[in-house]
Design an enzyme around this catalytic site. Sequence first.
Site, mmCIF file in Angstrom:
data_model
loop_
_atom_site.group_PDB
_atom_site.id
_atom_site.type_symbol
_atom_site.label_atom_id
_atom_site.label_comp_id
_atom_site.label_asym_id
_atom_site.label_seq_id
_atom_site.Cartn_x
_atom_site.Cartn_y
_atom_site.Cartn_z
ATOM 1 C CG HIS A 202 -3.416 -1.307 -2.215
ATOM 2 N ND1 HIS A 202 -3.762 -0.004 -1.949
ATOM 3 C CD2 HIS A 202 -3.396 -1.947 -1.014
ATOM 4 C CE1 HIS A 202 -3.938 0.134 -0.646
ATOM 5 N NE2 HIS A 202 -3.719 -1.018 -0.065
ATOM 6 C CG ASN B 166 -3.176 4.372 1.741
ATOM 7 O OD1 ASN B 166 -4.322 4.355 2.170
ATOM 8 N ND2 ASN B 166 -2.392 3.312 1.793
ATOM 9 C CB SER C 82 -0.906 0.020 1.240
ATOM 10 O OG SER C 82 -0.120 0.059 2.422
ATOM 11 C CD GLU D 100 -5.122 2.593 -4.478
ATOM 12 O OE1 GLU D 100 -5.439 3.794 -4.432
ATOM 13 O OE2 GLU D 100 -4.268 2.085 -3.707
#
Length: 593
Positions: A448, A498, A427, A460
């Site tokens: 991800h 993130n 991540s 992702e």
Amino acid sequence: MDTPLSTIAVVGLGTMGTGIAEVLARSGREVIGIDVDEAAARRAVASLEASTARAAERGRITEEERRDALARFRTFCDLQAAADAELVIEVVPESYEIKQQVFRELDAIVSPTAILATGTNALSVTRLAAESQHPERVLGLHFFNPAPAMKLVEVVSSVLTAPPAVAAVTELARKLGKEPVSIGDRPGFVADGLLFGYLNQAAAMYEANYASREDIDAAMRLGCGLPMGPLALLDLIGIDTARTVLEAMYSASHDRLHAPAPILGQLGAAGLTGRKAGRGFYTYAGPGSQTVVPDALTPAPRGEESAGRTVRSVGVAGSGTMASGIAEVFAKAGYDVVLAARGQEKADLAKGRIAKSLERSVAKGRLTGEARDETLARISAAGSLDAFAGVDLAVEAVAEDLAVKQQLFATLDKVCRPGAVLATTTSSLPVVAIARATGRPEDVVGMHFFNPAPAMKLVEVVRTVLTADDVHATLHEVCLKVRKHPVDCGDRAGFIVNALLFPYLNNAIKMVEEHYASLDDIDAAMKLGGGYPMGPFELLDVVGLDVSLAIEKVLHNEFRDPGLAPAPLLEHLVAAGCLGRKTGRGFREYARR
């Protein structure tokens, strides 16, 4: 200033002013609606008639209550109509000059005991109050759009505001069925102060061509459970309005994260201000429409690029919650899965965790007993990566440590057959650094998943500068087969979710550090005012403060922006072993199991 606030004037009958007027009229207050534009006043009356008619049809109010509410709402085109008001709420355009002119005129019209409230979400309440003859009666009363539905109201005090005025409007907000949060004067206050920084970063991410508008919005909806993606939300708010808020925030903070992304100014200068103009980041069916229509930037349907590699069997490396969840996802979709851990015992325990998860699905009626048995039969547990010799796709889900992942991929390079796709679920780490641990970096890609993998729809897909076209296409095909939504990301820290989520969380911590607002008020503001499923401190404690700190450090190291430096309070809590729910204490304390 002990007043019941039974007669209230609303100055400015746009969307927000009309919504506030509706809330007040339906609560039993006499409402004086004022707008210099007669057409705006007529639209406000028509809007109230339509909304109360819908409420009556749905049984939420009686016909008599509807008639009474309409009778309590009167409109005028002159501020003199506010003479008898005990509270005046201005909701005119976000301009110091316009708002100050309104307050100067009101000083000569209303009684000395009347309270004057500004509905601004960006401008300084203190600066507005200072222009008034009675600054002690001026405060901020920030409703959220749509006012009848949104529960949050921010009550904003300046250093000049008298406490009785704050108490009076706070009590009014409660009687209106709202959740008031009392805060000090700073641009953006709590909710918008956190929200607009996040929106600005999303605009900058799109401007940099890092990801498409569709992928950015889908990532935040599916990865964070938000009601709207950031670019669609900017279109709804109005790009010109967003830029005004950010300018005010930047002038106070000088934080580069608040400096409006250039694209906001470019779109605004072109008149592309969002839904109200019919075009902003997206194109709409017409001005004011919420229907998005295809334009030159709309991506072509999937499947027109190169075909992917055939995937029939999948290897999942790891024995933790994420590895078990990913293995379950693939097995449910019909893939033969090898779940490999460091030792047969750990692998068997991981498969046992999957069995319990499937059993819960059966108990809830989401899965049949037959499907459970078939899914478990597709999973074989192995104590060594040697079991990956025949898999078509190997997915790594081990500790978030670069050296550990590089060692694992070096092993995969030796064990997996030529042509197998090698995917990492990192991540935050650079995928290319993991790929270079192999002799075939073109076969390596980021995949991800989000936790819990069986429930979360987002994946992702992280392509490095070395990833082959057919490997990228393979990931898209596999994601669709396992009923996940793939979004494309470049190989940089944080990817989409993130990179946008954690600076927002970090800024929430800074608000607490600065004693601007409490944990509870900030969490309430973002849930009630921003539609977030969890407040930032609830989320931080769930994610883990150590994990959050590690991601913040990676983002700060990658982008070297001072605004991304981890908040000292976060570092102190981690150093003290307060890591969130998993340790029983983080920002809050929890009962130990």
